[in-house]
Scaffold this active site. Structure first.
Site, short mmCIF file in Angstrom:
data_model
loop_
_atom_site.label_atom_id
_atom_site.label_comp_id
_atom_site.label_asym_id
_atom_site.label_seq_id
_atom_site.Cartn_x
_atom_site.Cartn_y
_atom_site.Cartn_z
N SER A 18 0.81 -1.22 0.00
CA SER A 18 0.00 0.00 0.00
C SER A 18 0.85 1.28 0.00
CB SER A 18 -0.96 0.00 1.19
OG SER A 18 -0.24 -0.07 2.42
N ASN A 75 19.16 2.04 10.85
CA ASN A 75 18.60 1.37 12.03
C ASN A 75 17.92 2.43 12.87
OD1 ASN A 75 18.00 0.02 14.36
ND2 ASN A 75 20.10 -0.59 14.84
N ASN A 98 3.58 3.10 6.89
CA ASN A 98 2.38 2.26 7.08
C ASN A 98 2.58 1.22 8.19
OD1 ASN A 98 4.16 0.56 5.71
ND2 ASN A 98 2.66 -0.17 4.23
N PHE A 99 3.27 1.65 9.25
CA PHE A 99 3.42 0.77 10.41
C PHE A 99 2.10 0.73 11.21
CE2 PHE A 99 7.77 2.20 9.57
CZ PHE A 99 8.43 0.98 9.53
N ASP A 171 -5.05 -2.90 -0.64
CA ASP A 171 -3.75 -2.23 -0.65
C ASP A 171 -3.68 -1.17 -1.74
OD1 ASP A 171 -2.28 -3.45 1.47
OD2 ASP A 171 -2.04 -5.24 0.27
#
Length: 385
Positions: A18, A75, A98-99, A171
């Site tokens: 998505s 990181n 999109n977490f 999506d």
């Protein structure tokens, strides 16, 4: 050519389909997109296979939605890397993630935080089911959203179980909606000088995808839609709407007069349905007559009768036949993209034309951290190899 979004910097923190599809469309229209990935494996979509086919170590799915982007590996739990990411954000026009709800807040990259660093930033976020509510932590996966939204329940014949789409429609719809929201917010920024937060969810996009039939349902006393038991194609449309088998293939019939169709096809039983109200009320009976009749002739034969009469119909093509058709070739819908090492992929192009221009780019998807040195030199800071 000067593409309309040239000069804009987009940071793509998203993964799977998505969010990256939204960033892809912005890249297609000229934006510079930097994909921000973990050093250890990067976007999980790199290993998400929809077939056994891969190219240069990454899935074809990843290649198809991450072409024309750069990649920097960081990181986000490392303070030095996070400081460098802040420098990127301070220079960016758009940021996409999109977490699941709460993840970016834990990392320290929520909209509330980053808008203090860059008030001009347009921050786009996609969730599965919204930021709140009992489903907010459910996996935002396409098949699950199709199932929960009622979309799968609309498909198939009346005696079949729910049938999902053969595509990741939730999506792709959410990605398209995010692009719309981002562009709207960029226009507003040009007027007010302020950025903004754009939020979409897979569920809301899939509900909007059904706006036509949901609106009918909401204004029909809550009556459930009735799928046809014969060649169902739309729960709220009467006969002949559907796809029918012929002697050598299939033919699709859209909206039209049933009696006129009967005359054109020399299908006598259809003459009994002169009242348009019967085209829905007796939909299954009408479609059953058509089903049996159309099997007696070839697709080309039926098309040769219906098309000159202006009746809405079409052949039903396989991809192989479609790709060989002159109408497809005229669109120039495919392009060759490749990585710097020569790995090459045939994929689709941007479907949007502006001022008559077809937007293509030969730049393939990046390797993880492929542009670390370049981006480090340009923006300054530590970038993990």
């Amino acid at each position: 050519m000067f593409k309309p979004l040239k000069g804009l910097l987009v940071l793509d923190f998203s993964q799977f389909l998505s969010g990256p599809s939204a960033a892809l469309r912005l890249a297609d229209m000229g934006a510079r997109v930097i994909k921000v990935e973990r050093p250890d494996g990067g976007d999980l979509c790199r290993r998400l296979y929809i077939s056994n086919l891969e190219l240069d170590g990454d899935s074809t799915l990843f290649h198809s939605i991450n072409r024309n982007k750069e990649s920097v590996s960081t990181n986000l739990k490392d303070p030095a890397d996070l400081q460098f990411v802040r420098k990127l954000i301070e220079k960016a026009d758009v940021m996409i993630q999109n977490f699941r709800p709460g993840v970016m807040e834990k990392i320290g990259l929520s909209y509330v935080t980053v808008k203090e660093w860059n008030p001009l930033l347009v921050y786009g976020t996609i969730t599965g089911y919204g930021q709140n509510g009992p489903w907010k932590n459910k996996p935002g996966q396409d098949l699950l959203v199709q199932s929960l939204s009622g979309l799968a329940w609309l498909n198939g014949d009346a005696d079949q179980p729910p049938v999902p789409f053969g595509l990741a429609v939730a999506d792709m719809m959410a990605g398209g909606h995010l692009v719309q929201g981002i562009l709207a917010c960029l226009v507003r920024r040009g007027i007010t000088g302020q950025g903004g937060l754009v939020e979409v969810s897979l569920l809301e996009s899939t509900l909007d995808f059904q706006f036509e039939v949901l609106t009918t349902h909401l204004n029909d006393g809550g009556k459930a839609p009735q799928r046809s038991s014969v060649n169902s194609a739309h729960a709220y449309l009467g006969a002949p709407y559907g796809i029918y088998e012929t002697k050598d293939g299939f033919i699709s019939l859209a909206m039209g007069s049933v009696t006129e169709l009967g005359e054109l096809l020399a299908c006598g039983p259809l003459a009994a349905y002169a009242d348009p109200a019967s085209w829905f009320a007796e939909r299954d009976e009408i479609k059953a007559h058509l089903r049996d009749h159309l099997k007696q002739g070839n697709t080309a034969h039926w098309l040769g009768i219906l098309e000159p009469a202006g009746y809405w119909c079409s052949d039903v093509l396989t991809w192989q036949r479609l790709l060989e058709h002159e109408a497809f070739k005229e669109l120039q819908m495919t392009q060759h993209v490749k990585r710097d090492n020569g790995a090459e992929l045939i994929t689709t192009r941007c479907p949007i034309r502006i001022d008559g221009e077809i937007y293509q780019s030969a730049i393939g998807s990046p390797k993880i951290g492929e542009h670390n040195d370049k981006i480090k030199q340009e923006f300054g800071g530590v970038v993990r190899e």
